[in-house]
Design an enzyme around this catalytic site. Structure first.
Site: not given
Ligand code: PBG
Length: 348
Positions: A197, A251, A277
């Site tokens: 991440k 991610k 997002s």
């Protein structure tokens, strides 16, 4: 003899030919829908930077899950937006915390027909917006934070989560959570580790969605990964697997397709990519301006993520893709008439 320059186009001539040689498919089984549930609201609230996505009430969240599952999307990941925050983020493990309440409701209502995933972190619940306990020098205390994550894992599993997804990027978080779950007799609870991440600028709209701002203009570079590093991501993947992760996540997705591919080459466990997002917001903004064909660019993005090696994609596009997938595969032309024609009488 064929001309080599004509060879590759032969299989692209018709839609039917293109379909039979397509290497990648996209199905509703590949999609995980994020669900934001906000405590203390009576109507769902729009999120300006995530057009089409809402902060849900408990009621509207259940309706959304019901509709998603009718569309074929069987997995959701919950994020909570608590009414109150504190220094430790205690709402994250409170049995009456918003996500635990939502998990229990969803489990009761949908049984095992829906896969319930819960993001496991404290940033939505802490007053300072960090993913852990601060050590007094503005840094996040790794080991003290693991103690919180253990409590959250057990609270979420107690409430009915099938999968817990630790997203805080503390070292040792998977091992700590696995031990806590096993000790609480939740040996069947799956761990989806946010393994690679990155400290990304593409999370902006998410922080609007969960009302998080990191205190003192801070950032997460002390615990999330540096976008310049790829080998380090593989270290993260390997260590999470060694600690017992059942699935691993990369991610964001689009800017990290190389990491998805390298992960695919490294492991055979399911790989989840998070189309985050900011990636969604960019598509929507360009579409709203008439600059791109939004639905086509959306499908192309998700197909690319799968082509790179992801098995599953967490995406705000889940619902719209599922709605269009039913009509997505173009119908083949009707079979030639002759087949329907009556068989001519045989002459004797
Ligand atoms: C942390 C978390 C974040 C996202 C998912 N889990 C935010 C962060 O790390 O700052 C971002 C998801 C997105 O941008 O869609 N709980």
């Amino acid at each position: 003899m064929t001309f080599p320059q004509r060879r590759l186009r032969r299989l692209r001539r018709t839609e039917a030919l293109r379909r039979i040689v397509a290497e990648t498919t996209l199905s509703t089984d590949d999609l995980i829908a994020p669900i934001f549930i906000r405590e203390g609201i009576s109507e769902p609230q729009p999120i300006d930077s995530l057009p089409g996505v809402k902060q849900h009430t408990l009621d509207s969240a259940m309706t959304e899950i019901d509709e998603l599952s009718q569309l074929g999307v069987q997995a959701v990941i919950f994020f909570g937006v608590p009414a109150e925050k504190d220094a430790e983020g205690s709402g994250a493990w409170d049995p009456q915390g918003i996500v635990q309440v939502a998990l229990r409701l969803a489990r009761e209502r949908f049984g095992d027909s829906v896969v319930l995933i819960s993001d496991l972190c404290v940033d939505e619940y802490t007053s300072h917006g960090h993913c852990g306990i601060l050590d007094g020098k503005g840094s996040v205390d790794n080991d003290a934070t693991l103690e919180l994550y253990k409590k959250i894992a057990v609270a979420q599993a107690d409430a009915g989560a099938d999968i817990v997804a630790p997203s805080g990027m503390m070292d040792g978080q998977v091992a700590a959570i696995r031990a806590a779950l096993d000790e609480a007799d939740h040996t069947e609870t799956v761990i989806l580790a946010y393994a690679a991440k990155y400290a990304s600028s593409f999370y902006g709209p998410f922080r609007d969605a969960v009302d998080v701002s990191i205190g003192d203009g801070g950032d997460r570079k002390g615990y999330q990964q540096d976008p310049r590093n790829g080998r380090e991501a593989m270290e993260e993947i390997r260590s999470d697997l060694a600690e017992g992760a059942d699935m691993v996540m990369v991610k964001p997705a689009m800017a990290y397709l190389d990491i998805i591919l390298r992960t695919r080459l490294e492991t055979d466990v399911p790989i989840v990519a998070y189309h985050v997002s900011g990636e969604y917001a960019m598509l929507k903004a360009a579409e709203a301006n008439g600059w791109i064909d939004g639905p086509a660019a959306a499908v192309e993005s998700l197909v690319a993520i799968k082509r790179a090696g992801a098995d599953l994609i967490i995406t705000y596009l889940a619902r719209s893709i599922a709605e269009s997938l039913s009509g997505f595969v173009p119908a083949l032309p009707a079979p030639p008439k002759a087949i329907d024609a009556p068989t001519p009488e045989l002459e004797s």
